[in-house]
Design a protein around this motif. Structure first.
Motif, PDB file in Angstrom:
ATOM      1  N   ALA A  26       0.812  -1.214   0.000  1.00 33.82           N
ATOM      2  CA  ALA A  26       0.000   0.000   0.000  1.00 33.82           C
ATOM      3  C   ALA A  26       0.849   1.269   0.000  1.00 33.82           C
ATOM      4  CB  ALA A  26      -0.937   0.008   1.207  1.00 33.82           C
ATOM      5  N   GLN A  27       2.083   1.157   0.475  1.00 31.85           N
ATOM      6  CA  GLN A  27       2.965   2.325   0.537  1.00 31.85           C
ATOM      7  C   GLN A  27       4.015   2.333  -0.583  1.00 31.85           C
ATOM      8  OE1 GLN A  27       3.915   3.535   4.781  1.00 31.85           O
ATOM      9  NE2 GLN A  27       3.373   1.378   5.043  1.00 31.85           N
ATOM     10  N   ARG A  28       3.893   1.394  -1.520  1.00 29.44           N
ATOM     11  CA  ARG A  28       4.847   1.248  -2.626  1.00 29.44           C
ATOM     12  C   ARG A  28       6.256   0.914  -2.147  1.00 29.44           C
ATOM     13  NH1 ARG A  28       3.751   5.769  -7.236  1.00 29.44           N
ATOM     14  NH2 ARG A  28       1.483   5.736  -7.184  1.00 29.44           N
ATOM     15  N   ILE A  29       6.356   0.222  -1.027  1.00 23.96           N
ATOM     16  CA  ILE A  29       7.651  -0.197  -0.501  1.00 23.96           C
ATOM     17  C   ILE A  29       7.992  -1.540  -1.117  1.00 23.96           C
ATOM     18  CG2 ILE A  29       8.895  -0.906   1.582  1.00 23.96           C
ATOM     19  CD1 ILE A  29       7.059   1.089   3.124  1.00 23.96           C
ATOM     20  N   VAL A  30       9.191  -1.632  -1.696  1.00 22.52           N
ATOM     21  CA  VAL A  30       9.624  -2.849  -2.379  1.00 22.52           C
ATOM     22  C   VAL A  30      10.958  -3.309  -1.783  1.00 22.52           C
ATOM     23  CG1 VAL A  30      10.331  -3.848  -4.595  1.00 22.52           C
ATOM     24  CG2 VAL A  30       8.478  -2.153  -4.516  1.00 22.52           C
ATOM     25  N   VAL A  31      10.990  -4.564  -1.351  1.00 26.26           N
ATOM     26  CA  VAL A  31      12.241  -5.168  -0.911  1.00 26.26           C
ATOM     27  C   VAL A  31      12.949  -5.637  -2.171  1.00 26.26           C
ATOM     28  CG1 VAL A  31      13.326  -6.932   0.518  1.00 26.26           C
ATOM     29  CG2 VAL A  31      11.162  -5.881   1.252  1.00 26.26           C
ATOM     30  N   GLU A  32      14.024  -4.962  -2.496  1.00 23.91           N
ATOM     31  CA  GLU A  32      14.761  -5.260  -3.738  1.00 23.91           C
ATOM     32  C   GLU A  32      15.656  -6.480  -3.567  1.00 23.91           C
ATOM     33  OE1 GLU A  32      14.158  -3.495  -6.407  1.00 23.91           O
ATOM     34  OE2 GLU A  32      13.201  -1.723  -5.578  1.00 23.91           O
ATOM     35  N   GLU A  33      16.260  -6.599  -2.384  1.00 25.54           N
ATOM     36  CA  GLU A  33      17.253  -7.659  -2.175  1.00 25.54           C
ATOM     37  C   GLU A  33      17.360  -7.971  -0.691  1.00 25.54           C
ATOM     38  OE1 GLU A  33      22.065  -7.614  -1.835  1.00 25.54           O
ATOM     39  OE2 GLU A  33      21.180  -6.337  -3.368  1.00 25.54           O
ATOM     40  N   ILE A  34      17.498  -9.258  -0.391  1.00 21.96           N
ATOM     41  CA  ILE A  34      17.922  -9.716   0.932  1.00 21.96           C
ATOM     42  C   ILE A  34      19.100 -10.647   0.684  1.00 21.96           C
ATOM     43  CG2 ILE A  34      17.340 -10.949   3.049  1.00 21.96           C
ATOM     44  CD1 ILE A  34      14.402 -10.245   2.583  1.00 21.96           C
ATOM     45  N   VAL A  42      18.172  -4.344   0.774  1.00 21.67           N
ATOM     46  CA  VAL A  42      17.969  -3.117   0.004  1.00 21.67           C
ATOM     47  C   VAL A  42      16.468  -2.972  -0.183  1.00 21.67           C
ATOM     48  CG1 VAL A  42      18.430  -1.892  -2.150  1.00 21.67           C
ATOM     49  CG2 VAL A  42      20.178  -3.419  -1.186  1.00 21.67           C
ATOM     50  N   VAL A  43      15.945  -1.815   0.238  1.00 21.05           N
ATOM     51  CA  VAL A  43      14.501  -1.567   0.166  1.00 21.05           C
ATOM     52  C   VAL A  43      14.291  -0.186  -0.438  1.00 21.05           C
ATOM     53  CG1 VAL A  43      14.414  -0.740   2.559  1.00 21.05           C
ATOM     54  CG2 VAL A  43      12.335  -1.588   1.494  1.00 21.05           C
ATOM     55  N   SER A  44      13.268  -0.063  -1.286  1.00 21.39           N
ATOM     56  CA  SER A  44      13.010   1.224  -1.940  1.00 21.39           C
ATOM     57  C   SER A  44      11.526   1.564  -1.870  1.00 21.39           C
ATOM     58  CB  SER A  44      13.469   1.191  -3.396  1.00 21.39           C
ATOM     59  OG  SER A  44      12.683   0.283  -4.141  1.00 21.39           O
ATOM     60  N   MET A  45      11.256   2.837  -2.140  1.00 19.02           N
ATOM     61  CA  MET A  45       9.869   3.303  -2.174  1.00 19.02           C
ATOM     62  C   MET A  45       9.770   4.395  -3.241  1.00 19.02           C
ATOM     63  SD  MET A  45       7.567   5.037   0.817  1.00 19.02           S
ATOM     64  CE  MET A  45       8.488   6.572   0.830  1.00 19.02           C
ATOM     65  N   ARG A  46       8.891   4.168  -4.212  1.00 17.46           N
ATOM     66  CA  ARG A  46       8.623   5.171  -5.237  1.00 17.46           C
ATOM     67  C   ARG A  46       7.575   6.126  -4.672  1.00 17.46           C
ATOM     68  NH1 ARG A  46       4.886   4.581  -9.329  1.00 17.46           N
ATOM     69  NH2 ARG A  46       4.845   2.383  -8.822  1.00 17.46           N
ATOM     70  N   VAL A  47       7.923   7.399  -4.588  1.00 15.43           N
ATOM     71  CA  VAL A  47       7.024   8.394  -4.008  1.00 15.43           C
ATOM     72  C   VAL A  47       5.970   8.785  -5.032  1.00 15.43           C
ATOM     73  CG1 VAL A  47       6.863  10.680  -2.940  1.00 15.43           C
ATOM     74  CG2 VAL A  47       8.875   9.241  -2.511  1.00 15.43           C
ATOM     75  N   GLY A  48       4.706   8.683  -4.626  1.00 10.71           N
ATOM     76  CA  GLY A  48       3.585   9.053  -5.482  1.00 10.71           C
ATOM     77  C   GLY A  48       2.467   9.616  -4.632  1.00 10.71           C
ATOM     78  N   SER A  49       1.353   9.894  -5.252  1.00 10.51           N
ATOM     79  CA  SER A  49       0.243  10.547  -4.539  1.00 10.51           C
ATOM     80  C   SER A  49      -0.298   9.709  -3.383  1.00 10.51           C
ATOM     81  CB  SER A  49      -0.885  10.875  -5.515  1.00 10.51           C
ATOM     82  OG  SER A  49      -1.369   9.684  -6.117  1.00 10.51           O
TER      83      SER A  49
END
Length: 155
Positions: A26-34, A42-49
């Motif tokens: 729901a927050q666009r948080i993606v675990v890229e790598e463990i 490595v975790v990322s989040m694409r900022v959007g509305s």
């Protein structure tokens, strides 16, 4: 998942479960790598509305959430079930607005985990701070999260 099943998860399975977890999705948080040895995430989040604040930049709660489980999980998975590992405290400093995609690399090197295990042997309570920067697309920090880990060998 019951607590006993968590110890059976490998990094790939945990990554898949976290990426399907509604709290992250729901927050666009993606675990890229463990990392296979549980030493890094490595975790990322694409900022959007849907995860932006009033000003259209990264919502602080989402930046906090993207790092939230990982210091504990990396330490716990390396230490194993004979150690109790918890977040004891956490704080975040917002340095500048986060836009685009923000990323955090959470590290838990084996030598740090070994030190925690040595200090916690025999049931001694260990409290240690870990710092995790959240980086903007340009590689500069937009926030710094600090987490105080509680570690104790179970008796």
């Amino acid at each position: 998942m019951n607590p006993a099943e968590q110890w059976d998860l490998d990094p790939v399975a945990m990554r898949e479960q976290l990426n399907a977890w509604p709290t992250f999705a729901a927050q666009r948080i993606v675990v890229e790598e463990i990392a296979a040895d549980w030493s890094r995430v490595v975790v990322s989040m694409r900022v959007g509305s849907d995860n932006a604040n009033y000003f259209g930049t990264a919502f602080g709660g989402s930046m906090f959430a993207m790092v939230d489980p990982f210091v504990v999980v990396l330490a716990a998975k390396q230490l194993g079930p004979s150690y109790a590992v918890w977040d004891q405290a956490a704080e975040i400093d917002f340095l500048r607005p986060g836009t685009g995609t923000v990323t955090a690399v959470v590290g838990m090197p084996a030598e740090v985990v070994g030190s925690l295990a040595d200090e916690a042997r025999g049931g001694t309570k260990v409290l240690r701070w870990f710092e995790v920067p959240v980086l903007g697309e340009d590689g500069a920090p937009v926030a710094v999260q600090r987490r105080r880990l509680y570690v104790r060998e179970r008796r």
